[in-house]
Design an enzyme around this catalytic site. Sequence first.
Site, short mmCIF file in Angstrom:
data_model
loop_
_atom_site.label_atom_id
_atom_site.label_comp_id
_atom_site.label_asym_id
_atom_site.label_seq_id
_atom_site.Cartn_x
_atom_site.Cartn_y
_atom_site.Cartn_z
N ARG A 1 122.17 109.96 67.28
CA ARG A 1 123.21 109.12 66.69
C ARG A 1 124.50 109.93 66.54
O ARG A 1 124.59 110.81 65.69
CB ARG A 1 122.78 108.57 65.34
CG ARG A 1 123.91 107.81 64.63
CD ARG A 1 123.46 106.88 63.54
NE ARG A 1 123.00 107.54 62.34
CZ ARG A 1 122.78 106.92 61.17
NH1 ARG A 1 122.97 105.61 61.07
NH2 ARG A 1 122.34 107.57 60.13
N ASP B 1 121.24 109.72 51.63
CA ASP B 1 122.23 110.15 52.61
C ASP B 1 123.54 109.45 52.28
O ASP B 1 123.70 108.87 51.20
CB ASP B 1 121.76 109.88 54.04
CG ASP B 1 121.64 108.40 54.37
OD1 ASP B 1 122.01 107.55 53.53
OD2 ASP B 1 121.17 108.08 55.48
#
Length: 544
Positions: free
Chosen positions: A168, A449
Amino acid sequence: MSFDTKVSGVTILTKVTPEQAEILTPEALLFVATLHRTYEPTRQALLQRRKDRQQQLDQGQLPDFLPETRHIREDGTWRAAKPAPGLADRRVEITGPVDRKMVINALNSGAATFMADFEDSTAPTFSNLVDGQKNLKDAIHQRISYTAPNGKQYNIRKDGKIATLIVRPRGWHLDEKHVLVDGQIVSGSFFDFALYFFHNARKSLEIGIGPYFYVPKMESHLEARLWNDVFNTAQDYIGIPRGTIRATALIETILGAFEMDEIIYELRDHSAGLNCGRWDYIFSFIKKLRQRPEYVLPDRSDITMTTPFMDAYVRLLIKTCHKRGVHAMGGMAAQIPIKNNEAANKAAMDKVYNDKLREVKAGHDGTWVAHPDLVKIAMNVFNEHMPQPNQLHIRREDVHVEAVDLLNTNVKGAITEAGIRANVSVSLLYMEAWLRGLGCVPIHNLMEDAATAEISRSQLWQWARHQARTREGVPVTAEYLLKVLDEEVDKLAQSMGEQGFKASKILEAKKHLATQITGKDYGDFLTSLLYDDIVELDNPKARI
C-alpha cells in the site's frame, strides 16, 4: 554533502546511507521523475477537486450517486479482471508496517496475504520509507533476515508457505518532501509505488505473485482513473503486459462509497476488488459531514458494523464486488492479545471471532487482522464457513442500498466523559508515537494506526463544534476539552515518570492536538498536520 542522484532535475534533500542508495538508484529515480512529470498536474487538479467538493458539502449538499455515471452502475454485463495468481484465495490478510521484523513475521504468519503498509501504519520518516523498500525488495528476492538485539534470528520459512505480498503506497494527498523533481515536491504515492514497482515487478512475475497493490483513500472514480493511468505507464515503461498489476481499492471515504462501481470500472483490467477500510470510513463520515449537526455521532465504541450507515456500506460493497467478479474484503480486527489477564484476553478474542463470523456470513471473501496471533482465529472461521477459495458466487441480489441508507445515523449510544477521555488519550499517545517514527502502536489493548487516531480527534472537534452534551448533561466546549487534554497529559506525566516524560514527544503531540479539538481549525489529515515535524532536511534552508 548532499546525495548525488545522477538524474537531471531530481534532488534528495536529506542524507542517504549506502544501503538506501541501493534503492535510490539513478534508474529508479528517473522512473519516479517520469511519473511526476507525467501525472503531477492531474494529481493537483484532483486534490483541488476534493477541496471544491468539501465546500459544497459544507454549504449543505449531501453525497449522492452520480447521475453522469448511472450507465456504468446499471450495465450488468461488464466484469473486471479475473483473480490473479496468489490472489484467488485471500481469506485472511495481515497488515502492518514495513520494518524488517514485521515483514518477516507477517510473511510467515500463515495468512494468505500480507499488506505491507507505507501509509497508515508507517510514520513517513525518510529512513522508514527507504529502509522499508529495501526490506520488501529483500523479501521478494527471498534473501531477507533479521537479528534482534537479543540475538534472536528471524528468517523466511523454507516450506514455501509464505503470504502473498501486497503493497500500500501513500494516498494522493501525501507529499514526499525529501525529494524534488524540477524543484517540485514529489507525491508520496508516486515515490512509494515507483520504487517498489521498479525494483520488484519483474522478480514478482518470476515467482508468480505480483506486483500487487492496495490503493487508499480515494474520493472519486477519477482518482482511480489516475491510478490506472499510472499502472499502464509503469507496465509500458519496463515492458511487461498491461493488466499484470492488480490493485485492491480501499473504500474508506464516504464519497468513495457512492462510486464503488465506477472505481472498479476505472481499474477493471487491474482490479482485485474493494476493501472495507472501516476505521478510515468512520473518520471520513465525520470529516466530510462535520459542519452538519444532524451527523454528530456518539462515542467511538458505539459505532459498530451493525450501525445503519456502516451496515449499508458493507452490504453495498459485497454486492458491487461480486456483481463485477472481484473480491469483497472485510475490515480490520484491531484487537491484540492481552497478556496476564485471561478473562480480558478471552473477551477480546471472542470479539474477533464474532466479527469475522459476521463478515464471512455476509459474503466477504476475506478479512484483515493486525496481529499474527489473530490469523488462526480468522482462518478457522473462514475455513469453516467458506470451504471454497472465495464467495464470488454470492451475488447479494437481495441488497438495495440508497443514498439515505449510506447516511443513516440512527446510532444507539451517547457521548460520555469516558469516551471523551479515551479519544484524547488515543490521539495523544498515537501522535506522540508517530512523532517518534512509529505509525502502528498498541494502545489500551488495541492496535492503533492513523485511521483510529483520526476518528478520535475528529469526534472531539465535532462535539465541540456543535456544542454536544454528554450523557451526564455536561456541555462539550473547547474549554472543557482543553481542560481534559491538560488532565490527560498530567496523568501521562505521572505514569511515565519525569525522565520518561521528558524523553517523550507528549508535549509536541499536545501542542498539535490542542489546535484540533476546539471546533474551529480542522486539519485535513493528522499525518499532514504532523509531517513537517519529522521531515529531516540536510539543509534546513531548503525546506519547501
